[in-house]
Design an enzyme around this catalytic site. Sequence first.
Site, PDB file in Angstrom:
ATOM      1  N   ASP A  32       0.890  -1.167   0.000  1.00  0.00           N
ATOM      2  CA  ASP A  32       0.000   0.000   0.000  1.00  0.00           C
ATOM      3  C   ASP A  32       0.923   1.210   0.000  1.00  0.00           C
ATOM      4  O   ASP A  32       1.465   1.584   1.046  1.00  0.00           O
ATOM      5  CB  ASP A  32      -0.898  -0.017   1.238  1.00  0.00           C
ATOM      6  N   ASP A  92      -2.457   0.909   7.274  1.00  0.00           N
ATOM      7  CA  ASP A  92      -1.659   0.760   6.052  1.00  0.00           C
ATOM      8  C   ASP A  92      -1.166  -0.672   5.868  1.00  0.00           C
ATOM      9  O   ASP A  92      -1.120  -1.183   4.759  1.00  0.00           O
ATOM     10  CB  ASP A  92      -0.478   1.737   6.058  1.00  0.00           C
ATOM     11  N   GLU A 115      -1.194  -1.480  -4.865  1.00  0.00           N
ATOM     12  CA  GLU A 115      -2.426  -0.735  -5.128  1.00  0.00           C
ATOM     13  C   GLU A 115      -2.164   0.316  -6.199  1.00  0.00           C
ATOM     14  O   GLU A 115      -1.130   0.981  -6.205  1.00  0.00           O
ATOM     15  CB  GLU A 115      -2.925  -0.059  -3.847  1.00  0.00           C
TER      16      GLU A 115
END
Length: 173
Positions: free
Chosen positions: A8, A139, A67
Amino acid sequence: MTIILGIDPGSRITGYGVIQCQGRQQRYLGSGCIRTSADDLPTRLKQVFDGITEIIKQYQPDQFAIERVFMAKNADSALKLGQARGVAIVAAMNANLPVAEYSATQIKSAVVGTGRAQKEQVQHMIQQIFKLPAAPQADAADALGVAVCHHHTFQSLIAMGGKAQSRTYGRYK
């Protein structure tokens, strides 16, 4: 057995999650955050790159998933996020890892069942999936979600390939 590293990305905090997969089974190996300490962006990007490079050395993943950048209201933030993503991808490519990219909606759908899930829902589901004693930091949970999404996508492709083959064989028998 496959080890997947999910990322992420962020220029201040980059989450990572590592899972081991065999068939449909998933096992938690580790997760955490790379927190940058510098004020200037180039130094923060180097810290992200170095951190991911170290995680790759430590866990020796077979797959890398990250991502995708979404366009936020703040263009400057989106550009910094894109740069953090870029250094993460370069770290993976330097280790000869295949790179897969997923949207936030795909990740949330894979983990929670809806693409509009809140961060707390993702954290809760990640805790449940891996039977963790506590919910991981947001996160890190998102990064584990990226890895789970990649595993589910990979399993779906295998299943579709198997069904396609069995349909083909069925027609020709």
